[in-house]
Design an enzyme around this catalytic site. Structure first.
Site, mmCIF file in Angstrom:
data_model
loop_
_atom_site.group_PDB
_atom_site.id
_atom_site.type_symbol
_atom_site.label_atom_id
_atom_site.label_comp_id
_atom_site.label_asym_id
_atom_site.label_seq_id
_atom_site.Cartn_x
_atom_site.Cartn_y
_atom_site.Cartn_z
ATOM 1 N NE ARG A 67 -2.768 -0.645 3.400
ATOM 2 C CZ ARG A 67 -3.655 -0.329 4.329
ATOM 3 N NH1 ARG A 67 -4.920 -0.272 4.048
ATOM 4 N NH2 ARG A 67 -3.259 -0.077 5.563
ATOM 5 C CG ASP A 68 3.810 4.332 1.341
ATOM 6 O OD1 ASP A 68 3.472 5.122 0.427
ATOM 7 O OD2 ASP A 68 4.537 4.669 2.281
ATOM 8 C CG LEU A 69 4.655 -1.202 -3.432
ATOM 9 C CD1 LEU A 69 4.049 -2.146 -4.461
ATOM 10 C CD2 LEU A 69 6.003 -1.721 -2.957
#
Length: 164
Positions: A67-69
């Site tokens: 969710r935070d690539l």
């Protein structure tokens, strides 16, 4: 995180709490973020991104969405091996949407986040959101710019005159 054993994912040795502060003891990676890749050829950068995709697939196979690539959450060591890190807002696929921390955090990197994620609609975020971020990074590698740039792009400051 401890269950994610893959060469493209930073290893977590221990997680816990000490004197009211949470901590993660992780593998030390001697390298640079994927954003600082000027010394790498395009082919080398693409090979790194392919290995990142393999690591993210491994996480998905173990029911974890990152969710935070983004390039700053990928360290590339001196041998060219990427290591995905910062699973701080990761979510298990079987977790309830209400378990999502700080939906406003998604808005910090809107060019890399899927539309549902940038809008803060955590209940719609799934593996496709990570794939979207990987695709955005690929686009930037190939085109030299974010997929969304210029006036009105996600994350662009609002026009002071009130125009969208």
């Amino acid at each position: 995180m401890g269950a994610l054993q893959h060469p493209a994912i930073v290893r977590v040795f221990e997680a816990g709490e000490h004197e009211g502060a949470y901590f993660l003891a992780m593998e030390l990676i001697d390298g640079e973020t994927f954003r600082r890749r000027a010394s790498m050829s395009l082919d080398e950068q693409l090979q790194v991104l392919i290995r990142v995709c393999d690591g993210v697939h491994h996480a998905h196979a173990h029911a974890v969405i990152h969710r935070d690539l983004k390039p700053d959450n990928i360290l590339v060591d001196r041998q060219g091996q990427p290591h995905v890190l910062d699973f701080g807002i990761a979510k298990r696929l079987d977790a309830a949407a209400e378990d999502s921390p700080d939906p406003g955090r998604y808005r910090r990197h809107p060019a890399l986040h899927a539309p549902e994620q940038a809008a803060g609609r955590a209940h719609l975020v799934d593996v496709r959101s990570d794939v979207y971020a990987l695709g955005s990074m690929l686009y930037e590698l190939l085109c030299g710019q974010s997929p969304f740039s210029g006036p009105g792009a996600p994350g662009d400051p609002p026009d002071p005159g009130g125009r969208p």
